[in-house]
Design an enzyme around this catalytic site. Structure first.
Site: not given
Length: 268
Positions: A9, A36, A111, A155, A157, A258-259
Site C-alpha cells: 500500500n 491506494e 484494497y 491491503d 485492512n 504507513d505500510h
C-alpha cells in the site's frame, strides 16, 4: 524457476514514486502490486516503471482515492479483470493472468475498505461497507478456474490473528481487529480454499506486522503494529513458497507509507 511477488500500500504512487523505484531497483520483484495509488488512469506514471524493465502494467485507478496497480516484468494475458465490489464504483480490485514455469497463475490485487473509526455499522456507514465488501469476497475461490493457480495479495485492512497485532486484548474493539472482521476474513480464506502464505513459515505466536500508524511519535520504539497486508495462494502453490520478506525498514524511509512492502518468493 524463481518467482517473486511484492505487495505494498503505497499511499499515493505519484508522491512516493522514488520509493517505488528504490524498491524495484534494490529488491527486483518480478511483479509488484500496489494499493491506494490515488491516481486516475490517465495520470499513472508508466514511464519510470517501464524504464526499469517493468513493461507490463495493469491499472484500476480513480482521482484522489483508492486505486490498485499491478506492475510486471512478465507478460500479462488479456484476461485482466476489474471487479466493482459492492457496486459503488471504487477502484479496489484488479486481477491479471501470467505464466511462469509452464504454470498459468491468476493474481488478485485487493484494497479492502479501512472501515472508519467506529466498529458499528448502525452509526458508521464505512464500517458497514467494509463488512459488505468482505462478504462479497467470500464468492472468490482459489480454484475457480480449471488449470489456473491463484495468488491473492493486498491491503486487506484486517489483522485476523491474535499475534497479528501488538495487543489482541486492547484491539478487540478497534477497527481492523474486531471479531466480526476477523471472522469474516477467515471465512473468505477457508471458504475459498486460500492458504495464508505469510504464516506458513512464521507460525504463531511470532508477531507479524506490516503497518505502523502515522500517529505514533516513534513508531519503531513503540512497535504497535498490525498485519494488514496479506499474501494468499491456492493450495498447489503453497509448497513452492520459499520465504516471505517484510521490509520493515521501509517504514523509516523518507516520506514513507504507513505500510511496508511484503515480498513472497516461490521456487516453481
Amino acid at each position: 524457476m524463481a518467482l517473486s511477488i511484492a505487495t505494498w500500500n503505497i499511499n499515493s504512487v505519484r508522491l512516493r514514486m522514488p520509493l517505488v523505484e528504490h524498491l524495484l531497483t534494490t529488491w527486483s520483484p518480478d511483479i509488484l502490486c500496489l494499493q491506494e495509488t490515488k491516481c486516475p488512469n490517465d495520470l499513472f506514471p508508466f514511464s519510470p516503471l517501464k524504464a526499469l524493465g517493468y513493461e507490463h502494467i495493469a491499472i484500476h485507478g480513480q482521482k484522489g482515492y483508492h486505486g490498485v496497480a499491478t506492475i510486471s516484468r512478465l507478460p500479462l494475458h488479456e484476461l485482466t479483470d476489474r471487479r466493482d465490489y459492492c457496486g459503488v464504483g471504487d477502484a479496489r480490485h484488479l486481477s491479471v493472468v501470467f505464466e511462469k514455469s509452464a504454470r498459468t497463475i491468476r493474481l488478485h490485487n485487493f484494497y479492502v475498505p479501512a472501515g472508519g473509526d467506529e466498529p458499528d455499522r448502525a452509526i458508521n456507514q464505512k464500517f458497514g461497507h467494509k463488512l459488505d465488501f468482505i462478504d462479497e469476497m467470500k464468492l472468490l475461490h482459489a480454484e475457480s478456474e480449471a488449470g489456473i493457480s491463484s495468488i491473492l495479495v493486498g491491503d486487506l485492512n484486517i489483522a485476523p490473528l491474535e499475534h497479528d497485532v501488538w495487543s489482541h486484548k486492547q484491539l478487540l474493539k478497534i477497527v481492523s481487529h474486531t471479531p466480526v472482521e476477523t471472522e469474516g476474513l477467515t471465512a473468505v480464506m477457508t471458504g475459498g480454499a486460500w492458504v495464508d502464505l505469510m504464516r506458513q513459515h512464521t507460525p504463531a505466536p511470532e508477531k507479524l506486522y506490516t503497518w505502523w500508524s502515522y500517529r505514533a511519535k516513534d513508531w519503531e520504539a513503540a512497535d504497535r503494529g498490525r498485519r494488514l497486508d496479506h499474501v494468499w495462494s491456492s493450495a498447489d502453490l503453497a509448497p513452492h513458497l520459499t520465504r516471505v520478506d517484510i521490509l520493515k525498514e521501509a517504514r523509516g524511509w523518507d516520506r514513507p507509507s504507513d505500510h511496508v512492502p511484503v515480498i513472497a518468493h516461490f521456487d516453481l
